[in-house]
Design an enzyme around this catalytic site. Sequence first.
Site, PDB file in Angstrom:
ATOM      1  N   ALA A  60      12.288  -8.152  33.953  1.00 40.30           N
ATOM      2  CA  ALA A  60      13.083  -7.579  32.850  1.00 40.30           C
ATOM      3  C   ALA A  60      14.472  -8.192  32.720  1.00 40.30           C
ATOM      4  O   ALA A  60      14.992  -8.335  31.616  1.00 40.30           O
ATOM      5  CB  ALA A  60      13.213  -6.068  33.043  1.00 40.30           C
ATOM      6  N   CYS A  81      18.052 -18.097  43.880  1.00 38.74           N
ATOM      7  CA  CYS A  81      17.441 -17.789  45.167  1.00 38.74           C
ATOM      8  C   CYS A  81      17.541 -18.966  46.126  1.00 38.74           C
ATOM      9  O   CYS A  81      17.462 -18.796  47.327  1.00 38.74           O
ATOM     10  CB  CYS A  81      15.985 -17.418  44.984  1.00 38.74           C
ATOM     11  SG  CYS A  81      15.689 -16.531  43.483  1.00 38.74           S
TER      12      CYS A  81
HETATM   13  N1  PMP Z   1      10.030 -16.710  38.733  1.00 42.18           N
HETATM   14  C1  PMP Z   1      10.951 -17.367  38.022  1.00 42.18           C
HETATM   15  C2  PMP Z   1      10.546 -18.568  37.221  1.00 42.18           C
HETATM   16  C3  PMP Z   1      12.277 -16.927  37.995  1.00 42.18           C
HETATM   17  O1  PMP Z   1      13.187 -17.594  37.289  1.00 42.18           O
HETATM   18  C4  PMP Z   1      12.616 -15.780  38.749  1.00 42.18           C
HETATM   19  C5  PMP Z   1      14.050 -15.285  38.792  1.00 42.18           C
HETATM   20  N2  PMP Z   1      14.925 -16.153  39.474  1.00 42.18           N
HETATM   21  C6  PMP Z   1      11.614 -15.125  39.482  1.00 42.18           C
HETATM   22  C7  PMP Z   1      10.331 -15.620  39.432  1.00 42.18           C
HETATM   23  C8  PMP Z   1      11.918 -13.902  40.298  1.00 42.18           C
HETATM   24  O2  PMP Z   1      12.156 -12.799  39.446  1.00 42.18           O
HETATM   25  P1  PMP Z   1      12.836 -11.478  39.994  1.00 42.18           P
HETATM   26  O3  PMP Z   1      14.305 -11.742  40.031  1.00 42.18           O
HETATM   27  O4  PMP Z   1      12.484 -10.435  38.958  1.00 42.18           O
HETATM   28  O5  PMP Z   1      12.247 -11.155  41.306  1.00 42.18           O
END
Ligand code: PMP
Length: 389
Positions: free
Chosen positions: A208, A333
């Site tokens: 979201a 991340c």
């Molecule tokens: N997949 C992709 C391509 C993303 O860009 C992200 C967010 N950095 C995620 C997964 C992980 O999403 P979330 O922050 O909702 O865990």
Amino acid sequence: MSSVVTQPMYFDTASTTQIAQEVLDEMVACLSSNGCHGNPSSLMHQPGRAAAAVVAAARKQMAAELGCEAGEILFTSGATEANNLAIQGVALAHAEQGRHLITSKIEHKSVLETCQALERQGFDVTYLTPNRAGWIELEDVKNALRTDTLLVSLMHTNNETGIQQPLEAVADLIANAGVLFHVDASQAAGKFRIDLNSIPIDLLSISAHKFHGPKGAGCLFIRNRRRLKIQPLVFGGGQEFGLRSGTLATHQIVGLSEAMHLAASRRDADFFHVVELKSFFLERLAMQIKIKIHGDPRCCSPYLVNISIAGISSDALINQLLNDVAISSGAACSSGTIDSSYVLRAMGIDGDDLYGAVRIGFSRYHTISDVLKAAQHIVSAVHRMQELD
Ligand code: PMP
């Protein structure tokens, strides 16, 4: 003495976006004292049933936007969890039938690390290499398919380059091979129409906060959920069809569905707006400094661009811009590590281009004046750095 701290302009929207006021209003209403405080699983009393009705309405709304059944939507804490559940859940539940998975080298860490965890449990994973344009060749997917392949996991839109995969052709190929297809649509959901009625995707992850919803909310679409075997990752009260235990976060679910509804209702307008923003931004930069765009612009989301500036390292540029413009050199991340982008490396980008790469994200809340200002800040920072050199 109090000092006024001014915030830099925010252009890291691939990392996260600001919440829309409409979404916030719905979430606050849900959380307020006369809102929706019952537990959606406590169906023996009215407050619980009221909360369950709100969750059911949100599920129906998500399904309507995506072209699927309400019972095929499973709420999660975001795309990381959805990716983990899709890949591990399928692999562990079908390990007797096969132990081979296919993904690509440019996936988000929540896909790559999940695959690596499965490799440690005896699964075999093929990591496809993208072409220089940033996408995976159909032929490579075809050649990687084996008789024991269980699942292919490829992203819709890359979070560092914005490059979009030729998903429809890949989905048809995989469906014809009788293999399950998972798509991480984190950077696409809300922004692009995804019609699950017309494309044979089996599992799809959504987050979201990438389209002006709350952080910590997302969902996993599971086609034919009643028939597809998936091993849960979290055990407990059996919520979410027994696949994801834990009390449902009603306000987060409301935020997700409201963000999706809002995005869908203004999708075309937002799209044309960001197309214009990106083009003004790049034009303004290119007039004054030498830039290189990574990935094929023809397959790129208008919400994102990845560039290198001749002779400028990304770390130094980001530091120069600290008070003016917030941009990043890669996925949130993985930043914090000094390693260069594994996505760009997989595309064959190296040397100064690799170490100079930054990504800039655009959103419905930016104006043309914002992007021109941001471009000017970047140009000034580059000139300062060149003078220092
Ligand atoms: N997949 C992709 C391509 C993303 O860009 C992200 C967010 N950095 C995620 C997964 C992980 O999403 P979330 O922050 O909702 O865990």
